[in-house]
Design an enzyme around this catalytic site. Structure first.
Site, PDB file in Angstrom:
ATOM      1  N   LEU A  99       0.830  -1.211   0.000  1.00 47.88           N
ATOM      2  CA  LEU A  99       0.000   0.000   0.000  1.00 47.88           C
ATOM      3  C   LEU A  99       0.863   1.259   0.000  1.00 47.88           C
ATOM      4  O   LEU A  99       0.449   2.304  -0.508  1.00 47.88           O
ATOM      5  CB  LEU A  99      -0.915   0.018   1.232  1.00 47.88           C
ATOM      6  CG  LEU A  99      -2.214  -0.797   1.175  1.00 47.88           C
ATOM      7  CD1 LEU A  99      -2.968  -0.669   2.496  1.00 47.88           C
ATOM      8  CD2 LEU A  99      -3.104  -0.364   0.021  1.00 47.88           C
ATOM      9  N   ASP A 133       6.425  -3.933  -5.101  1.00 46.93           N
ATOM     10  CA  ASP A 133       5.249  -4.791  -5.216  1.00 46.93           C
ATOM     11  C   ASP A 133       3.969  -4.033  -4.834  1.00 46.93           C
ATOM     12  O   ASP A 133       3.294  -4.384  -3.851  1.00 46.93           O
ATOM     13  CB  ASP A 133       5.397  -6.063  -4.375  1.00 46.93           C
ATOM     14  CG  ASP A 133       4.604  -7.234  -4.969  1.00 46.93           C
ATOM     15  OD1 ASP A 133       4.585  -7.356  -6.202  1.00 46.93           O
ATOM     16  OD2 ASP A 133       4.013  -8.012  -4.207  1.00 46.93           O
ATOM     17  N   HIS A 156       5.449 -11.415  -1.558  1.00 49.60           N
ATOM     18  CA  HIS A 156       5.162  -9.985  -1.408  1.00 49.60           C
ATOM     19  C   HIS A 156       6.303  -9.271  -0.678  1.00 49.60           C
ATOM     20  O   HIS A 156       6.603  -8.112  -0.958  1.00 49.60           O
ATOM     21  CB  HIS A 156       3.848  -9.835  -0.637  1.00 49.60           C
ATOM     22  CG  HIS A 156       3.228  -8.464  -0.694  1.00 49.60           C
ATOM     23  ND1 HIS A 156       3.186  -7.704  -1.846  1.00 49.60           N
ATOM     24  CD2 HIS A 156       2.608  -7.718   0.255  1.00 49.60           C
ATOM     25  CE1 HIS A 156       2.570  -6.555  -1.588  1.00 49.60           C
ATOM     26  NE2 HIS A 156       2.221  -6.542  -0.328  1.00 49.60           N
TER      27      HIS A 156
END
Length: 473
Positions: A172, A194, A281
């Site tokens: 985010l 990512d 991730h």
């Protein structure tokens, strides 16, 4: 008649939506494209700055272990800190359920201090990230606006140029960087580690990270498989001037194949829902972390697909060279094209992740046998392990080639060792050799040639020296 009135009123209410406004940050609504779309069906407003409580934690070469808190509302905190106008400033922005005082964030600053003098600022928005995903995804807008306000304070009070600012956002945090960049004309660079897919992939560019958010935007994709059904958290969408897809961008070596990894990482870096985050991730920031200390260990090759890359169709680097994934990607900034570019490379499955790609071509000599051929490179900086070049029917005069990713840069290649075997008992003890071996390094334009007139029995090393060497005459 009642239905005729209620439907228009309902639609009017949906169109109008709700809005919240905050000093220095502007207003935020829950209308399209921020909500009420297929990608963002829920109408959720971001939390207030007070509730999110974003903090800017400054580390510098002078205070690498203990942060100094910078408050844009109180410029004296900047004045009293070790912030230096002459230096670049790199902001590191964490993602969902993470926080700014994590080992990886501080380690990133510390690695930078080994190679440069820099203002390293960790953006801690843990109160806004450790909540439901939908709420955190909307809080991104306020955090990005706060970061942009911080940059504005630096510009206004110190005439600090946004061109000297680099935003590094994970998950985010990549979209936080995009929001800040869209509000900051002339921002130097954004690195998206990512960038997360859910609520962002396929949205208009004002919602997500995109190339217009900074002069140079580079993105590393490590968990790009679709969220449904593969639970890939990262996006596959191109969001930068250059987009890197290490190991193909979906399944990182060393990460378990099950959709949700049991880790979270030995560093114990996640609080809250620890099993939510997949190993793939996290790889994006680990690669970046290591790239800081390996200026040439993450060369990435322009290619249409990972399948083509694996099929040796994208080697060597073109005339304009190859970018380095990670910290030094901006050295490629002057060679970007108008269209986004995809780059591929392989990494190791654990530290050290850096790899150096070579292509070896060899021309066989001696007897015709079935078996396999391996070579090892010996250079001024060390030697590689043995790598497979060919398996099958080995015919004299035939040429075979293969590419491999070595764990080190061997430097100037001085000799090559050749080995063959077939593990078949053959009473005639056939001999095979390599009349010539050429070696090419991915980033360089140099081709090394090695020759030998000898042949050897199975499992016997044959050393080839440079073709113009007295040893080969």
């Amino acid at each position: 008649m009642l239905m005729l009135w209620t439907i228009p009123l309902f639609l009017l209410g949906a169109a109008r939506g709700k809005e919240v406004c905050y000093n220095n940050l502007g207003c935020f609504s829950d209308t399209e494209p921020w909500a009420g779309t297929a990608t963002r069906p829920l109408k959720v407003l971001p939390w207030s700055p007070e509730k999110i409580n974003t903090r800017f934690l400054l580390y510098t070469n002078e205070n690498p272990n203990a942060f100094q808190l910078l408050q844009p509302s109180d410029p004296s905190t900047i004045e009293a800190s070790n912030f230096q106008v002459a230096r670049k400033t790199r902001f590191i922005i964490h993602g969902f359920i993470d926080k700014g005082e994590e080992n990886w964030v501080l380690d990133m600053c510390k690695n930078m201090f080994k190679v440069e003098e820099v203002n390293c600022i960790c953006v801690d928005w843990k109160r806004g990230s450790q909540t439901t995903y939908t709420q955190a995804a909307n809080n991104v807008r306020v955090v990005g606006a706060q970061l942009a306000h911080m940059l504005d304070v630096l510009v206004t009070n110190y005439s600090y140029s946004p061109s000297k600012v680099h935003l590094i956002g994970h998950s985010l945090g990549a979209h936080v960087a995009g929001e800040a960049g869209s509000r900051t004309p002339g921002l130097g660079r954004i690195t998206g580690l990512d960038p997360v897919e859910a609520s962002f992939e396929g949205t208009p560019k004002e919602v997500r990270l995109d190339p217009s958010d900074a002069d140079f935007v580079d993105v590393i994709h490590t968990d790009a498989a679709p969220l449904i059904p593969f639970l890939g958290f990262g996006t596959n969408q191109m969001m930068g001037h250059v987009d890197f897809f290490p190991n193909g961008g979906q399944n990182m070596p060393g990460c378990k194949k099950n959709a949700l990894s049991q880790i979270v990482d030995l560093d114990g870096i996640w609080s809250g829902t620890r099993d939510f985050v997949a190993c793939n991730h996290l790889r994006s920031y680990k690669y970046y972390l290591e790239s800081i200390l390996n200026p040439d260990g993450f060369a990435a090759y322009p290619c249409t697909s990972y399948k083509d890359f694996e099929s040796d169709k994208c080697f060597p680097c073109p005339v304009q060279g190859c970018p380095q994934m990670g910290h030094y990607a901006d050295q490629f900034a002057g060679r970007i094209s108008e269209q986004p570019q995809k780059f591929f490379l392989n990494t190791g499955d654990a530290k050290n992740f850096a790899r150096w790609r070579y292509r070896v071509s060899l021309t066989l000599s001696g007897r015709r046998v079935t078996g396999q051929v391996k070579v090892a490179l010996f250079g001024s900086k060390g030697n590689t392990q043995q790598y497979d070049v060919f398996r099958g029917i080995m015919k004299p005069g035939a040429t075979h080639s293969n590419e491999f990713d070595a764990k080190l840069d061997v430097g100037t290649i001085e000799k090559v060792k050749f080995l063959w075997n077939n593990h078949v008992v053959n009473p005639s003890f056939p001999k095979v050799g390599a009349a010539k071996i050429t070696v090419e390094k991915g980033e360089g334009q140099t081709v090394y040639s090695f020759c030998s007139e000898d042949t050897v029995k199975e499992d016997t090393l044959l050393t080839l020296m440079p073709c113009d060497s007295p040893d080969t005459l």
